[in-house]
Each structure stands twice: as structure tokens, then as C-alpha cells.
Design a protein around this motif. Structure first.
Motif, PDB file in Angstrom:
ATOM      1  N   TYR A 365       0.600  -1.419  -0.093  1.00  0.00           N
ATOM      2  CA  TYR A 365      -0.235   0.454  -0.278  1.00  0.00           C
ATOM      3  C   TYR A 365       1.068   1.052   0.160  1.00  0.00           C
ATOM      4  N   GLY A 366       2.255   1.039  -0.020  1.00  0.00           N
ATOM      5  CA  GLY A 366       2.723   2.163  -0.075  1.00  0.00           C
ATOM      6  C   GLY A 366       3.388   2.677   1.419  1.00  0.00           C
ATOM      7  N   ILE A 367       3.859   3.471   2.074  1.00  0.00           N
ATOM      8  CA  ILE A 367       4.078   3.810   3.297  1.00  0.00           C
ATOM      9  C   ILE A 367       3.405   4.720   3.925  1.00  0.00           C
ATOM     10  N   ASP A 368       3.242   5.562   2.916  1.00  0.00           N
ATOM     11  CA  ASP A 368       1.630   6.538   4.189  1.00  0.00           C
ATOM     12  C   ASP A 368       0.381   6.141   3.944  1.00  0.00           C
ATOM     13  N   THR A 369       0.050   5.258   3.507  1.00  0.00           N
ATOM     14  CA  THR A 369      -0.954   4.223   3.585  1.00  0.00           C
ATOM     15  C   THR A 369      -0.627   3.206   5.174  1.00  0.00           C
ATOM     16  N   ALA A 370       0.396   2.962   4.714  1.00  0.00           N
ATOM     17  CA  ALA A 370       1.030   1.822   6.509  1.00  0.00           C
ATOM     18  C   ALA A 370       0.989   2.638   7.251  1.00  0.00           C
ATOM     19  N   LYS A 371       1.285   3.458   7.283  1.00  0.00           N
ATOM     20  CA  LYS A 371       1.475   4.433   8.503  1.00  0.00           C
ATOM     21  C   LYS A 371      -0.265   5.456   8.967  1.00  0.00           C
ATOM     22  N   LEU A 372      -1.422   4.651   7.943  1.00  0.00           N
ATOM     23  CA  LEU A 372      -2.427   5.413   8.260  1.00  0.00           C
ATOM     24  C   LEU A 372      -2.957   4.224   8.865  1.00  0.00           C
ATOM     25  N   LEU A 373      -2.265   2.908   8.527  1.00  0.00           N
ATOM     26  CA  LEU A 373      -3.250   1.428   9.121  1.00  0.00           C
ATOM     27  C   LEU A 373      -2.620   1.034  10.329  1.00  0.00           C
ATOM     28  N   CYS A 374      -1.182   1.673  10.660  1.00  0.00           N
ATOM     29  CA  CYS A 374      -0.411   1.199  11.654  1.00  0.00           C
ATOM     30  C   CYS A 374      -1.198   2.215  13.255  1.00  0.00           C
ATOM     31  N   VAL A 375      -2.128   3.402  12.615  1.00  0.00           N
ATOM     32  CA  VAL A 375      -2.600   4.728  13.706  1.00  0.00           C
ATOM     33  C   VAL A 375      -3.929   3.920  14.045  1.00  0.00           C
ATOM     34  N   VAL A 376      -4.776   3.718  12.733  1.00  0.00           N
ATOM     35  CA  VAL A 376      -5.488   3.319  12.904  1.00  0.00           C
ATOM     36  C   VAL A 376      -6.198   2.076  13.985  1.00  0.00           C
ATOM     37  N   LEU A 377      -5.472   1.299  13.186  1.00  0.00           N
ATOM     38  CA  LEU A 377      -5.400   0.313  14.159  1.00  0.00           C
ATOM     39  C   LEU A 377      -4.854  -1.006  15.440  1.00  0.00           C
ATOM     40  N   GLU A 378      -4.406   0.471  16.013  1.00  0.00           N
ATOM     41  CA  GLU A 378      -3.475   0.326  17.291  1.00  0.00           C
ATOM     42  C   GLU A 378      -4.736   1.393  17.741  1.00  0.00           C
ATOM     43  N   GLY A 379      -4.529   2.307  17.862  1.00  0.00           N
ATOM     44  CA  GLY A 379      -5.454   3.688  18.366  1.00  0.00           C
ATOM     45  C   GLY A 379      -6.846   2.787  18.473  1.00  0.00           C
ATOM     46  N   GLY A 380      -7.853   2.075  17.108  1.00  0.00           N
ATOM     47  CA  GLY A 380      -8.693   2.193  17.320  1.00  0.00           C
ATOM     48  C   GLY A 380      -9.647   0.423  18.136  1.00  0.00           C
ATOM     49  N   VAL A 381      -8.305  -0.446  18.348  1.00  0.00           N
ATOM     50  CA  VAL A 381      -9.156  -1.505  19.182  1.00  0.00           C
ATOM     51  C   VAL A 381      -9.157  -0.871  20.563  1.00  0.00           C
ATOM     52  N   GLN A 382      -8.321   0.118  20.819  1.00  0.00           N
ATOM     53  CA  GLN A 382      -7.735   0.192  22.685  1.00  0.00           C
ATOM     54  C   GLN A 382      -8.521   1.666  22.744  1.00  0.00           C
ATOM     55  N   LEU A 383      -9.876   1.942  21.786  1.00  0.00           N
ATOM     56  CA  LEU A 383     -10.239   3.185  21.985  1.00  0.00           C
ATOM     57  C   LEU A 383     -11.839   1.731  22.061  1.00  0.00           C
ATOM     58  N   CYS A 384     -12.119   0.696  21.804  1.00  0.00           N
ATOM     59  CA  CYS A 384     -13.032  -0.022  21.545  1.00  0.00           C
ATOM     60  C   CYS A 384     -13.072  -1.060  22.488  1.00  0.00           C
ATOM     61  N   ILE A 385     -11.645  -1.839  23.154  1.00  0.00           N
ATOM     62  CA  ILE A 385     -10.959  -1.704  24.596  1.00  0.00           C
ATOM     63  C   ILE A 385     -11.434  -0.794  26.092  1.00  0.00           C
ATOM     64  N   ALA A 386     -11.754   0.252  25.451  1.00  0.00           N
ATOM     65  CA  ALA A 386     -11.952   0.990  26.892  1.00  0.00           C
ATOM     66  C   ALA A 386     -13.384   1.541  27.252  1.00  0.00           C
ATOM     67  N   ALA A 387     -14.065   1.103  25.817  1.00  0.00           N
ATOM     68  CA  ALA A 387     -15.309   0.893  25.351  1.00  0.00           C
ATOM     69  C   ALA A 387     -16.324   0.226  26.245  1.00  0.00           C
ATOM     70  N   TRP A 388     -15.782  -1.215  25.694  1.00  0.00           N
ATOM     71  CA  TRP A 388     -16.338  -2.713  26.976  1.00  0.00           C
ATOM     72  C   TRP A 388     -16.545  -2.693  28.245  1.00  0.00           C
TER      73      TRP A 388
END
Length: 452
Positions: A365-388
Motif C-alpha cells: 500500500y505504500g509508506i503513507d497508507t501503511a502509517k495510517l493503518l498502523c495508527v487506525v488499528l492500534e488506536g481503534g482497538v484500544q478505544l473499543c476496549i475502553a468502551a467495553w
């Protein structure tokens, strides 16, 4: 003396350069083996030499060669020629001090200061050199990027293959499982069991995983990290496989012993041993053909995240409690954050992955998209865990997870977004501990909640 050579030098004071003859005393002793300056005189004599240097520069009638011949013993004066100009003035400073008798004392004082600064600078430079060498050696032992390429004993090479820098998340994962079980007690037996589980997850099976991965990645490492033990030829094929089998059977043997210690055997299910077997199988299919999951960016990165988050948690919880469907589901979901961790590890290997046809996410996907995936996956999972955690009534723990997310976001902004290739190690060091403590906070919440 034997093993040393005399090197000719120049001295520059106020823009005037004086060449020192080979026979003059103003020379530097250099060790032929290391090329480092060797000091021969006391600081007091060094100060006298500095004063004499000023006299040479102030008096047009005094012959430089006679002056240096008069001084006597050799001394390392390289630092003096660097510091004198800065202390006494610019190279363009006029030489109106040729009648220097009223200010000779001041000149001597400045010369002494210059000598002291030169000596301090040399000692500081030596410390910096030793620190730099030590840093490269420490990176080599820990299996980190930027390791030194020096020859070291075989035991250090074996340790480098195990990559100790990757052990802490697995060790903390075992602690998370023990906390989530709700059965932890502050007794010596509990500590002994936990140490056994951490030894399986860290040195044994993580070491096994890293060693077998390095073996099957030897061609890629020859491009990306040629200083690694296998591509550099510092360890033989037979020695690599000896290490793989030793770590494998040691880890599985300790897992069986732990099952016996907590009563899982002979009449129960050896859950710790089975968890270890799952980890071994996953490590093999991740690195080795024909499956080699790491060739697929999504499957390989999730397998890596799952082994970092789920498996050590399962090991700790199986040892002190039991694995429930809720825990299996929670840890499997939390492992999605591990994809982001794996993406960061892939940035440094882009060149080799492209050449060998490996579809890592940065390559796909290229470096820029990979950076975005890293941020979304790490942050999104932790937000879901906090909500639970909010949902099950563990508000304080939920706030703790959210608080630990803040420094991760800062690291993403200042390091990951700026240059993920150059800052990969710094980013992992700045971000990963907070992710791991967030996992521990979640485990503690589960262990403290009466409904879970």
C-alpha cells in the motif's frame, strides 16, 4: 618505543602556522594497534608547553625549531591547536602584542586554561568513543537494528539470534494472564510458577521464533541487515539448528512441568503445554515454507500480533485459572492492534521485501497508507476496549486505557509520521510500552470484576 610511530604536526596560533620537525620534541605518540593518542607528560608540563607556544607566536626573533627543541619531551598537543585560537581570538587578530612582557602572565593563564580544556576534551572524546562502541555492542546483544559488526564469542551470537529486545511484551503478557485469572496470590509458589511461564514465553519460545525466523530470512537479512549473525557468517547452519531444537524442547519441557505442578496432569488437560504447542506451530508456519505467512502482509502481521498479545496471556491464565470463551475472544480482538506493531517492523525491510517479492503492507500500500493503518488499528482497538470496560462497569480501568493511549498518539505524530523508516526503533520504544500497559490494565480489570 616498539609498536609506536611518530607523527608530524602543525601548530596554529592567531593565524600563524608553525611546522614541527620530526626530531622536535613536540610530537604525538600513537599506538600502532589502535591509532589513539598516548599522553606522556603531566598537566603542569603541558601548561609550560602551551606558554612556550605563545612565546613562539609573539616573538618574531625566536626560531620555532629552537624553541621546540628546548622543551624536551613529546606531548599530544592536537587539542591545543584547536582550542588556542578560540580562546585567544580570531585568526585575523593583529599581532600588536609582540612587546608582550606586560601581558605575559595573562598569556600564561590563558595557555593553562587551553591545556586543561584540551586534556578534558580528549578524555571526553575517549568516553564518547567508548560509549558509541558500547552502544553498538549492546544493540548487537539485544538483536536491535544498527548493531555493531565486531567479532564476538559464540554465546553472544546465540543471544543476538534470540533478540532479547523482543522478550518484554511476551513476559508482560504472562503477567496479564495471571492478573486476569483472578487467582493470583502473593506467595512464593505463585512467583515460581509465573517465572516459569515468563521463561517459556520469553527466552525459550520467543528465542525459538526469532532464531527460526532469522534462518528462513537469511536472504532478506543479507540485504536489509547484513550484520545479523547468519548472513554475516558468524554462526554455522548446524549451530543455528542446535539452538532451534534446544530452545524448542526446553520450552515444551518446562510447559509440561508447569502443567504437572498445578495439577493439570496426569488427569486433566495440559493447557499450558497445548498453548506452547500452538505458539511453536504458529512460529513455524509464519517463517517457513510452504505456508510462510509473513509473505502475506495481513495474515503474517496478524499472526505476529496474535503471538505477542494472545498466546502469552493464555499461558498465564491457563496456569493460574482457566481459559474461557470470553478471554479467547477478547485477546483475539486485542491482537488486531498487533498488526500495527508488525507494520512498524516492516518499514525497515521494504527494500529487501520488494526484491524478494514479499507482500508486506508497506510494500502493498505504500509508506503513507501503511502509517495510517498502523495508527487506525492500534488506536481503534484500544478505544473499543475502553468502551467495553465502561460497559462492564470498570470506569477507572477504562480511563486508564484512554490515558495510556495519549502518549502513543504523541509518538505517532512526532516519530511515525515524520519518518517511519528512520524512527522505527524510537517509535516502538516510545509507544509499545504504553500499549502493553494498556493490555495489563484490561487484564487487571477482568481479574477484579466479579462477573468475569
Amino acid at each position: 618505543s616498539s609498536g609506536r610511530t611518530l607523527q608530524q604536526h602543525h601548530l596554529t596560533v592567531w593565524g600563524r602556522e608553525t611546522q614541527l620537525p620530526e626530531h622536535a620534541a613536540m610530537t604525538r605518540c600513537v599506538d600502532a594497534s589502535g591509532g589513539r593518542p598516548r599522553s606522556a607528560l603531566s598537566p603542569g608540563l603541558l601548561a609550560l608547553l602551551a606558554v612556550a607556544a605563545l612565546v613562539v607566536s609573539l616573538s618574531d626573533q625566536l626560531s620555532a625549531s629552537m624553541a621546540w627543541a628546548t622543551l624536551g619531551q613529546p606531548r599530544a598537543m592536537a587539542g591545543l591547536r584547536q582550542h588556542t585560537v578560540g580562546l585567544m581570538g580570531s585568526p585575523e587578530r593583529p599581532s600588536h602584542l609582540s612587546a608582550a612582557s606586560p601581558s605575559l602572565a595573562a598569556c600564561a593563564a590563558f595557555a593553562c586554561a587551553a591545556a586543561a580544556a584540551a586534556a578534558t576534551g580528549r578524555r571526553r572524546g575517549a568516553r564518547v568513543t567508548r560509549a558509541a562502541d558500547g552502544d553498538g555492542g549492546a544493540r548487537q546483544l539485544l538483536g536491535m537494528k544498527g548493531a555493531s559488526d565486531e567479532d564476538v564469542p559464540l554465546w553472544k551470537i546465540r543471544l543476538q539470534l534470540c533478540k532479547p529486545v523482543t522478550w518484554p511484551p511476551l513476559v508482560l503478557g504472562c503477567i496479564c494472564g495471571a492478573a486476569a485469572s483472578g487467582n493470583w496470590t502473593w506467595e512464593p509458589k505463585s512467583f515460581a510458577l509465573l517465572v516459569g511461564a515468563m521463561f517459556i514465553s520469553g527466552p525459550c519460545l520467543t528465542g525459538f521464533t526469532q532464531t527460526i525466523n532469522d534462518w528462513y530470512d537469511r536472504e532478506i537479512d543479507a540485504i536489509n541487515e547484513p550484520y545479523r549473525p547468519i548472513p554475516s557468517g558468524k554462526i554455522t547452519e548446524s549451530e543455528v539448528w542446535e539452538q532451534i531444537y534446544a530452545l524448542l524442547f526446553t520450552g515444551l519441557g518446562i510447559a509440561l512441568a508447569l502443567d504437572v505442578a498445578v495439577g493439570h496432569l496426569p488427569n486433566g488437560l495440559p493447557s499450558v503445554f497445548l498453548t506452547a504447542c500452538v505458539g511453536v506451530f504458529l512460529a513455524y508456519i509464519y517463517s517457513a515454507p510452504p505456508l510462510k505467512l509473513k509473505q502475506n502482509g495481513w495474515l503474517g502481521n496478524y499472526a505476529l500480533g496474535w503471538s505477542y498479545v494472545s498466546l502469552p496471556w493464555w499461558c498465564g491464565q491457563a496456569l493460574f485459572g482457566e481459559l474461557t470463551p470470553e478471554i479467547l475472544l477478547l485477546t483475539t480482538f486485542y491482537s488486531i492492534a498487533g498488526i500495527g506493531i508488525a507494520i512498524v517492523n516492516d518499514f525497515k525491510s521494504i527494500e529487501g521485501d520488494r526484491k524478494l517479492g514479499l507482500d508486506s503492507l508497506p510494500v502493498m500500500y505504500g509508506i503513507d497508507t501503511a502509517k495510517l493503518l498502523c495508527v487506525v488499528l492500534e488506536g481503534g482497538v484500544q478505544l473499543c476496549i475502553a468502551a467495553w470496560l465502561f460497559y462492564i462497569g470498570e470506569t477507572n480501568y477504562a480511563l486508564g486505557v484512554l490515558g495510556l493511549l495519549v502518549p502513543q498518539l504523541i509518538a505517532q505524530k512526532t516519530l511515525l509520521w515524520e519518518d517511519p523508516i528512520a524512527n522505527d526503533v524510537k517509535f516502538q520504544a516510545s509507544s509499545l510500552p504504553f500499549l502493553q500497559f494498556g493490555i495489563f490494565t484490561t487484564a487487571a480489570a477482568i481479574g477484579a470484576n466479579p462477573l468475569h
